[in-house]
Design a protein around this motif. Structure first.
Motif, PDB file in Angstrom:
ATOM      1  N   CYS A 132      51.032  43.079  36.716  1.00  0.00           N
ATOM      2  CA  CYS A 132      49.891  42.863  37.190  1.00  0.00           C
ATOM      3  C   CYS A 132      48.628  43.926  36.620  1.00  0.00           C
ATOM      4  CB  CYS A 132      50.342  41.683  38.260  1.00  0.00           C
ATOM      5  SG  CYS A 132      48.718  40.977  38.360  1.00  0.00           S
ATOM      6  N   ASP A 133      47.808  42.857  36.191  1.00  0.00           N
ATOM      7  CA  ASP A 133      46.531  44.464  35.944  1.00  0.00           C
ATOM      8  C   ASP A 133      45.317  43.674  36.420  1.00  0.00           C
ATOM      9  OD1 ASP A 133      46.323  42.913  33.468  1.00  0.00           O
ATOM     10  OD2 ASP A 133      46.128  44.824  32.402  1.00  0.00           O
ATOM     11  N   ASP A 134      45.639  42.472  37.291  1.00  0.00           N
ATOM     12  CA  ASP A 134      44.145  41.773  37.802  1.00  0.00           C
ATOM     13  C   ASP A 134      43.479  43.014  38.053  1.00  0.00           C
ATOM     14  OD1 ASP A 134      44.201  38.270  37.547  1.00  0.00           O
ATOM     15  OD2 ASP A 134      42.656  39.340  39.197  1.00  0.00           O
ATOM     16  N   PRO A 135      42.382  42.356  38.057  1.00  0.00           N
ATOM     17  CA  PRO A 135      41.554  43.144  38.712  1.00  0.00           C
ATOM     18  C   PRO A 135      40.962  43.196  40.965  1.00  0.00           C
ATOM     19  CG  PRO A 135      40.145  41.642  37.226  1.00  0.00           C
ATOM     20  CD  PRO A 135      42.006  42.313  36.944  1.00  0.00           C
ATOM     21  N   ILE A 136      42.058  41.842  41.235  1.00  0.00           N
ATOM     22  CA  ILE A 136      42.262  41.789  42.460  1.00  0.00           C
ATOM     23  C   ILE A 136      43.284  42.572  43.253  1.00  0.00           C
ATOM     24  CG2 ILE A 136      44.488  39.969  42.702  1.00  0.00           C
ATOM     25  CD1 ILE A 136      42.897  38.125  44.250  1.00  0.00           C
ATOM     26  N   PHE A 137      43.906  43.518  42.492  1.00  0.00           N
ATOM     27  CA  PHE A 137      44.384  44.578  43.092  1.00  0.00           C
ATOM     28  C   PHE A 137      44.358  45.651  42.859  1.00  0.00           C
ATOM     29  CE2 PHE A 137      47.703  40.450  41.810  1.00  0.00           C
ATOM     30  CZ  PHE A 137      48.061  40.386  43.107  1.00  0.00           C
ATOM     31  N   GLU A 138      43.041  46.162  42.076  1.00  0.00           N
ATOM     32  CA  GLU A 138      42.291  47.096  42.351  1.00  0.00           C
ATOM     33  C   GLU A 138      42.235  47.705  43.590  1.00  0.00           C
ATOM     34  OE1 GLU A 138      38.645  47.264  40.578  1.00  0.00           O
ATOM     35  OE2 GLU A 138      39.575  46.861  38.886  1.00  0.00           O
ATOM     36  N   ARG A 139      41.537  47.235  44.860  1.00  0.00           N
ATOM     37  CA  ARG A 139      41.702  48.062  45.942  1.00  0.00           C
ATOM     38  C   ARG A 139      42.469  47.100  46.867  1.00  0.00           C
ATOM     39  NH1 ARG A 139      35.750  48.014  46.583  1.00  0.00           N
ATOM     40  NH2 ARG A 139      35.111  50.025  46.431  1.00  0.00           N
ATOM     41  N   PHE A 140      43.422  47.846  48.118  1.00  0.00           N
ATOM     42  CA  PHE A 140      44.716  46.947  48.933  1.00  0.00           C
ATOM     43  C   PHE A 140      43.945  45.637  49.916  1.00  0.00           C
ATOM     44  CE2 PHE A 140      47.110  46.809  52.510  1.00  0.00           C
ATOM     45  CZ  PHE A 140      48.088  45.691  52.055  1.00  0.00           C
ATOM     46  N   ASN A 141      44.250  44.582  49.724  1.00  0.00           N
ATOM     47  CA  ASN A 141      43.740  43.113  50.334  1.00  0.00           C
ATOM     48  C   ASN A 141      45.945  42.937  50.779  1.00  0.00           C
ATOM     49  OD1 ASN A 141      42.422  41.546  52.165  1.00  0.00           O
ATOM     50  ND2 ASN A 141      41.192  40.907  50.654  1.00  0.00           N
ATOM     51  N   ILE A 260      35.224  46.058  50.980  1.00  0.00           N
ATOM     52  CA  ILE A 260      34.294  46.280  50.670  1.00  0.00           C
ATOM     53  C   ILE A 260      33.509  47.421  50.153  1.00  0.00           C
ATOM     54  CG2 ILE A 260      31.869  46.149  51.464  1.00  0.00           C
ATOM     55  CD1 ILE A 260      32.787  43.361  52.320  1.00  0.00           C
ATOM     56  N   ASP A 261      34.450  47.933  51.179  1.00  0.00           N
ATOM     57  CA  ASP A 261      34.712  49.583  49.868  1.00  0.00           C
ATOM     58  C   ASP A 261      35.773  50.203  50.405  1.00  0.00           C
ATOM     59  OD1 ASP A 261      33.287  52.282  49.159  1.00  0.00           O
ATOM     60  OD2 ASP A 261      31.712  51.922  50.150  1.00  0.00           O
ATOM     61  N   THR A 262      35.818  51.468  49.532  1.00  0.00           N
ATOM     62  CA  THR A 262      36.712  52.409  50.161  1.00  0.00           C
ATOM     63  C   THR A 262      36.601  53.725  50.262  1.00  0.00           C
ATOM     64  OG1 THR A 262      38.742  51.564  49.015  1.00  0.00           O
ATOM     65  CG2 THR A 262      39.158  53.937  49.191  1.00  0.00           C
ATOM     66  N   ILE A 263      36.399  54.639  51.480  1.00  0.00           N
ATOM     67  CA  ILE A 263      35.761  55.566  51.904  1.00  0.00           C
ATOM     68  C   ILE A 263      37.001  56.708  51.478  1.00  0.00           C
ATOM     69  CG2 ILE A 263      34.642  57.379  53.614  1.00  0.00           C
ATOM     70  CD1 ILE A 263      34.097  54.015  53.372  1.00  0.00           C
TER      71      ILE A 263
ATOM     72  N   TYR B 164      39.501  55.986  54.308  1.00  0.00           N
ATOM     73  CA  TYR B 164      39.373  54.480  55.230  1.00  0.00           C
ATOM     74  C   TYR B 164      38.777  53.193  54.695  1.00  0.00           C
ATOM     75  CZ  TYR B 164      34.932  55.402  56.620  1.00  0.00           C
ATOM     76  OH  TYR B 164      33.227  55.780  56.899  1.00  0.00           O
ATOM     77  N   ASP B 165      38.904  51.914  54.174  1.00  0.00           N
ATOM     78  CA  ASP B 165      38.259  50.595  53.752  1.00  0.00           C
ATOM     79  C   ASP B 165      37.788  50.760  54.995  1.00  0.00           C
ATOM     80  OD1 ASP B 165      39.918  51.323  51.643  1.00  0.00           O
ATOM     81  OD2 ASP B 165      41.738  50.096  52.066  1.00  0.00           O
ATOM     82  N   ILE B 166      36.961  49.785  54.687  1.00  0.00           N
ATOM     83  CA  ILE B 166      35.227  48.531  55.235  1.00  0.00           C
ATOM     84  C   ILE B 166      35.786  47.762  54.627  1.00  0.00           C
ATOM     85  CG2 ILE B 166      33.585  47.740  55.595  1.00  0.00           C
ATOM     86  CD1 ILE B 166      32.370  50.741  54.886  1.00  0.00           C
ATOM     87  N   VAL B 167      37.032  46.481  55.139  1.00  0.00           N
ATOM     88  CA  VAL B 167      37.322  45.292  55.748  1.00  0.00           C
ATOM     89  C   VAL B 167      36.103  44.309  56.128  1.00  0.00           C
ATOM     90  CG1 VAL B 167      39.055  44.286  55.449  1.00  0.00           C
ATOM     91  CG2 VAL B 167      39.259  46.973  55.007  1.00  0.00           C
ATOM     92  N   GLU B 168      36.461  43.027  55.431  1.00  0.00           N
ATOM     93  CA  GLU B 168      34.960  42.105  56.786  1.00  0.00           C
ATOM     94  C   GLU B 168      36.874  41.028  56.471  1.00  0.00           C
ATOM     95  OE1 GLU B 168      31.370  42.572  55.102  1.00  0.00           O
ATOM     96  OE2 GLU B 168      32.109  40.486  54.178  1.00  0.00           O
ATOM     97  N   SER B 169      36.659  39.700  57.660  1.00  0.00           N
ATOM     98  CA  SER B 169      37.441  38.660  57.531  1.00  0.00           C
ATOM     99  C   SER B 169      36.580  37.637  58.082  1.00  0.00           C
ATOM    100  CB  SER B 169      38.642  38.997  58.395  1.00  0.00           C
ATOM    101  OG  SER B 169      39.378  37.786  58.840  1.00  0.00           O
TER     102      SER B 169
END
Lengths: 403, 260
Positions: A132-141, A260-263, B164-169
């Motif tokens: 599945c290449d949906d953009p929802i999976f770009e970052r791990f959630n 929100i962001d990946t550092i 690290y990731d910045i995550v909101e919930s």
């Protein structure tokens, strides 16, 4: 209670008392007795010289109804920035072996990443890729991952599902197991098939590596496990191997968390350690930070990286990014040279799968010698300089031969 | 803000030794402690209370002597403690454990549930995310910093392999926390005196409206088949002789194995 003492066999020798982590065995009228503190951890079962401690069955739970409909081995291939993580290839190696033994297909689930990456996974051993290449999976959630993987498993019903015991796998796979109402074994270091029952024998360390347990999931499917990275070997890469890609739509996925962001924040040292073929590692026996200078000389000569035990890091002789073991990194180089490391079990769990382990230690009783391929009992400040000298000679010799 | 912290009493595994002959744990004299990661969870709960107001309740599932761990948590400043203890809970794997804890959380109700990232005896890191799934709420693992929190929102840093990731919930949410998050406080003297009299609630399966078939050994999909001591390498070789001879032998072996 499922664990009892057979009073006829018990001699009251008290051997079992120390085996219980919960102080649940007491001696009453010169016989052992298991009280209500028992957590059924099984630690006592083998401690009795008479075999008087038995597990009594109450047949546990019944097999789930659709038990036999489950077929095939699945691997969840995690990706980072579009590339399959190295643990995915290790899982494919193990998954291939299990699938061949069970005579079933090996499939991969790849969420995010590219079709090219999916083809690559096929060449590393997969028969099928659910992609599945949906953009929802770009970052791990966690939530979209667990929702889609659970629904795929419900639809296609594999008998085994493996994922990496990484921050990603260990975070969302537990949600999948609860959704499916099946068992999950964490951080496995070995996986085998019981041919008779087709059950997966899931081997993992517990108690900080002090004991190893074999875990079964006999009555539920799929059997799920996360696998410790860098412990299992990659499979065979077959150029031109063909497989099937099944395209999956990401419909009806929701999430209450938002990334929100990946550092990125990774030190070069850590990368080097995990990719090194040779690691020279130092512990308390070095006596001071100066000792690492010596080890660095050897490592440089061998083209290796520098590791350390927790003792050496706690003493402040070297930075934490070099630490190997339970609270540091797990490494699996071809050659691991442990200098002045006694080998506390917390260190051993981080390096004992290395191909060849050389231990140099003054104390012949040091536990490091139990895992060493080659042991040298002696002063490292005598042995290591000698080793440096001889390695130089060998290398010089070889250079001369080349010319 | 209603805050629940889930903790576990564990043997101090840093002190555990193995009897090499029998392959069993040598337990004598090994102290029981609050799981070290859970100490950071308790501290996080107390700090959120200090900022946002509310109440911190500590829960644990375990044998009767786990009450000691709850008293220690209370002496650090928690408001309330519940011990889930019953023979029916014994032998739980992570699935049954998280089911049981989630039923207790349901009864107590919470805006934030905090767990340590894993225990040092089981080392699974599964119970936190599993509780969240049973409760059908989101979770964030490996929280290393809380950047902001209001009555219905939280923003955190989640520790990952490469940064690290910045995550909101939204709330309610479950967090599992790592050591970098904070420095756990020591129990206060006043706290220590006060907890001597504190009442610890003891709940069994009926109190939390749990379905008995999901509890303990019976409710656990996974089973321990056997436990053994870590293997000793069988190809091991202790080199003998003077230092120079040993090093020569090693060099030879390493060359033979193409390490050099």
């Amino acid at each position: 209670m499922p664990i009892i003492v057979n009073i006829d066999k018990c001699t009251g020798c008290k051997e079992c008392l120390a085996s219980c982590p919960f102080d649940a065995i007491v001696i009453k009228e010169e016989k052992a007795f298991i009280n209500e503190y028992c957590q059924i951890c099984m630690a006592c079962i083998n401690s009795c010289p008479e075999g008087a401690i038995e597990e009594v069955g109450e047949e546990v739970s019944k097999k789930s109804q659709d038990f036999l409909e489950h077929k095939g081995v699945w691997v969840f291939a995690e990706q980072r920035s579009g590339k399959a993580a190295s643990v995915s290839y290790e899982l494919l190696g193990t998954g291939r072996r299990l699938a061949d033994e069970l005579n079933v297909e090996l499939s991969v689930v790849l969420l995010g990443a590219s079709e090219e990456e999916a083809q690559e996974l096929i060449r590393w051993g997969a028969d099928k890729v659910y992609f599945c290449d949906d953009p929802i999976f770009e970052r791990f959630n966690d939530e979209p991952h667990s929702q889609l993987l659970s629904s795929l498993i419900n639809t296609y019903r594999p008998e085994i599902v493996l994922a990496g015991a990484t921050p990603i796998g260990r975070s969302f796979i537990p949600r999948v197991a609860v959704r499916l109402g099946t068992g999950l074994t964490a951080d496995c270091t070995s996986l085998l098939i019981d041919r008779e029952t087709r059950n997966l024998l899931q081997v993992r360390p517990a108690f900080g590596g002090n004991i190893i347990a074999t875990i079964l999931c006999p009555n539920h499917r799929p059997q799920m496990a996360t696998v410790r990275p860098r412990v299992m070997k990659r499979g065979e890469y077959i150029e031109g191997k063909k497989g099937e890609i099944i395209y999956i739509k990401a419909d009806n996925l929701s999430s209450r968390t938002k990334v929100i962001d990946t550092i990125k924040e990774i030190s070069e040292i850590a990368v080097n350690l995990q990719e090194a073929d040779i690691i020279v590692s130092g512990g308390r026996g070095l006596g001071s930070a100066r000792g690492f200078k010596l080890l660095e000389e050897l490592a440089k000569l061998l083209g290796g990286a520098i590791g350390a035990s927790r003792c050496a890091v706690d003493e402040g002789w070297i930075s934490y990014s070099h630490q190997i073991g339970q609270t540091g990194k797990t490494v699996c180089p071809k050659l691991y040279i442990a200098c002045g490391i006694s080998g506390a079990v917390q260190h051993l769990v981080g390096m004992q799968t290395s191909d060849i382990i050389v231990a140099i230690n003054k104390n012949p009783e040091a536990p490091i010698f139990n895992v060493a391929t080659y042991g040298i009992v002696g002063d490292l400040y005598e042995i290591v300089p000698l080793l440096i000298k001889k390695v130089k000679e060998t290398q010089g010799h070889r250079e001369a031969e080349k010319r | 803000m209603k805050i629940i912290v889930c903790i576990k009493q564990v043997p101090d595994t840093a002190e555990v030794k193995i009897n090499p002959e029998t392959g069993t744990l040598i337990r004598e004299g090994i102290p029981s402690i609050i799981n070290p990661y859970d100490m950071h969870a308790i501290e996080a709960g107390l700090q959120i209370r200090e900022k946002a107001g509310g109440k911190v309740t500590i829960i644990t599932m375990g044998p009767p002597q786990a009450e000691v761990a709850l008293r220690e948590a209370l002496s650090m400043g928690a408001d309330d403690a519940v011990l889930l203890t019953d023979r029916a809970f014994a032998g739980s794997d992570t699935w049954a454990t998280s089911y049981t804890l989630s039923k207790a959380v349901e009864k107590l109700r919470a805006d934030i549930i905090i767990c340590g990232k894993q225990t040092i005896d089981g080392d699974t890191a599964q119970v936190g995310p599993e509780i969240a799934e049973f409760l059908n709420i989101p979770h964030i693992s490996y929280v290393r910093r809380i950047e902001g929190i209001t009555q219905n929102y939280i923003r955190v840093q989640r520790l990952m392999d490469e940064g690290y990731d910045i995550v909101e919930s939204s709330l309610p949410v479950l967090l599992t926390v790592v050591k970098e998050l904070n420095e756990p406080r020591l129990p206060s003297l006043r706290g220590k005196i006060a907890v001597k009299k504190a009442e610890i609630k003891k709940w069994g399966p009926s109190k939390i409206l749990a379905d008995e078939k999901n509890l303990g050994l019976k409710g656990s999909p996974t089973q321990v088949k056997n436990i053994f001591a870590p293997e000793v390498r069988c190809d091991k070789k202790i080199l003998k002789g003077a230092p120079e001879e040993m090093v020569d032998a090693l060099i030879q072996e390493l060359r033979r194995l193409k390490c050099l």
